[in-house]
Design an enzyme around this catalytic site. Structure first.
Site, PDB file in Angstrom:
ATOM      1  N   ASP A  46       0.832  -1.204   0.000  1.00  0.00           N
ATOM      2  CA  ASP A  46       0.000   0.000   0.000  1.00  0.00           C
ATOM      3  C   ASP A  46       0.866   1.254   0.000  1.00  0.00           C
ATOM      4  OD1 ASP A  46      -2.804   1.276   0.633  1.00  0.00           O
ATOM      5  OD2 ASP A  46      -1.410   2.180   2.058  1.00  0.00           O
ATOM      6  N   LYS A  76      -3.161   6.003  -3.831  1.00  0.00           N
ATOM      7  CA  LYS A  76      -4.260   6.916  -3.521  1.00  0.00           C
ATOM      8  C   LYS A  76      -4.063   8.256  -4.210  1.00  0.00           C
ATOM      9  CE  LYS A  76      -3.977   4.940   1.116  1.00  0.00           C
ATOM     10  NZ  LYS A  76      -2.600   4.410   0.933  1.00  0.00           N
TER      11      LYS A  76
END
Length: 284
Positions: A46, A76
């Site tokens: 991530d 993101k």
């Protein structure tokens, strides 16, 4: 079989490993940390545009010697991006920096910019950013799409106006700060919850209640805290660049009793130390 082999199934049929490697504040040695994690057996990595390490993370993914299709890479959108065209450009930017043909999961990092976190109305901007993610998803450039730090009202905005239900909501969850109602809401909507930071940036290590429960299971506090988030039904994303910690974080083959889960769920521990300067940890 260990926790590193276990997965959840997203609403689009994709599988996501239950335990991942968080990379916030891992910059200079991001590639090395990612390669070490993958060698240990991690398959869920991530990152985020805001972390400033997408190039390093991508390098680690590409050079780890594991087939790309066996890895799950998330990033993101920067929180300031609240319009369609900027989101399209940012998606292109992440793909370029990561050096990957596709991203497994991309999230809107926050419903508001950090300098107005939990502040003004950005509903239209989130709809525009979501549209860009939907388009990239339909084109196969992003396999799954989701959000982060979204509360129920923020999710309702996407559910009402979007074409896809978010596959994931990555939110602040750890022993001492468990948003039970939000987790239940997401699970009722078939939105998988990702929990960060399961060890509360290390600040929970000195909590006596947590320490006593960890001793009961003959495990370390980080292992207990990671296991707690897993038993909540969430993806757990502990952050570390230390291979020894990566191995220990994956050694969570034990079960916390219902009574101890309730104790941890009811615990209030929101002292984030130096991280308290960041908006998401500021009790807003």
């Amino acid at each position: 079989m260990t926790i590193l082999d276990e997965t959840y199934t997203l609403s689009n049929g994709a599988t996501i490993p239950k335990l991942g490697l968080g990379t916030w504040f891992i910059d200079d040695n991001a590639a090395e940390a990612v390669r070490a994690a993958i060698e240990i057996g991690y398959r869920n990595i991530d990152t985020a545009q805001a972390y400033g390490n997408e190039r390093g993370v991508g390098e680690g993914v590409r050079t780890a010697g594991v087939a790309r299709e066996d890895l799950f890479v998330s990033t993101k959108l920067a929180v300031e991006i609240k319009d369609h065209d900027a989101a399209v450009a940012a998606i292109d930017g992440s793909l370029e920096k990561l050096g990957l043909e596709y991203i497994d999961l991309m999230l809107i990092h926050s419903p508001q910019p950090w300098d107005d976190f939990r502040g003004g109305d950005y509903a239209d901007g989130n709809r525009q950013a979501w549209q860009a993610l939907e388009e990239a998803h339909s084109a196969g450039r992003i396999r799954s799409i989701g959000v982060s730090n979204f509360l129920e009202a923020d999710l309702e905005n996407i559910l009402e106006h979007g074409n896809f239900t978010p596959h994931v909501n990555q939110i602040l969850v750890h022993a001492g700060n468990t948003p039970t109602e939000l987790i239940a809401y997401c699970q009722a909507k078939n939105i998988v919850v990702e929990a960060y930071p399961p060890i509360a940036h290390g600040e929970i290590l000195t909590n006596r209640t947590v320490g006593v429960i960890a001793e009961k299971y003959s495990v370390r506090v980080p292992q207990l805290c990671i296991r707690y988030t897993l038993q909540l039904g969430t993806v757990s994303l502990p952050k570390t660049a230390n291979p020894d910690h990566m191995r220990a974080n994956a050694a969570v083959d034990f079960t916390i009793s219902d009574h101890d889960m309730e104790t941890l769920r009811d615990l209030t521990e929101k002292d984030y130390g130096d991280s308290a300067v960041f908006p998401v940890y500021s009790e807003k």
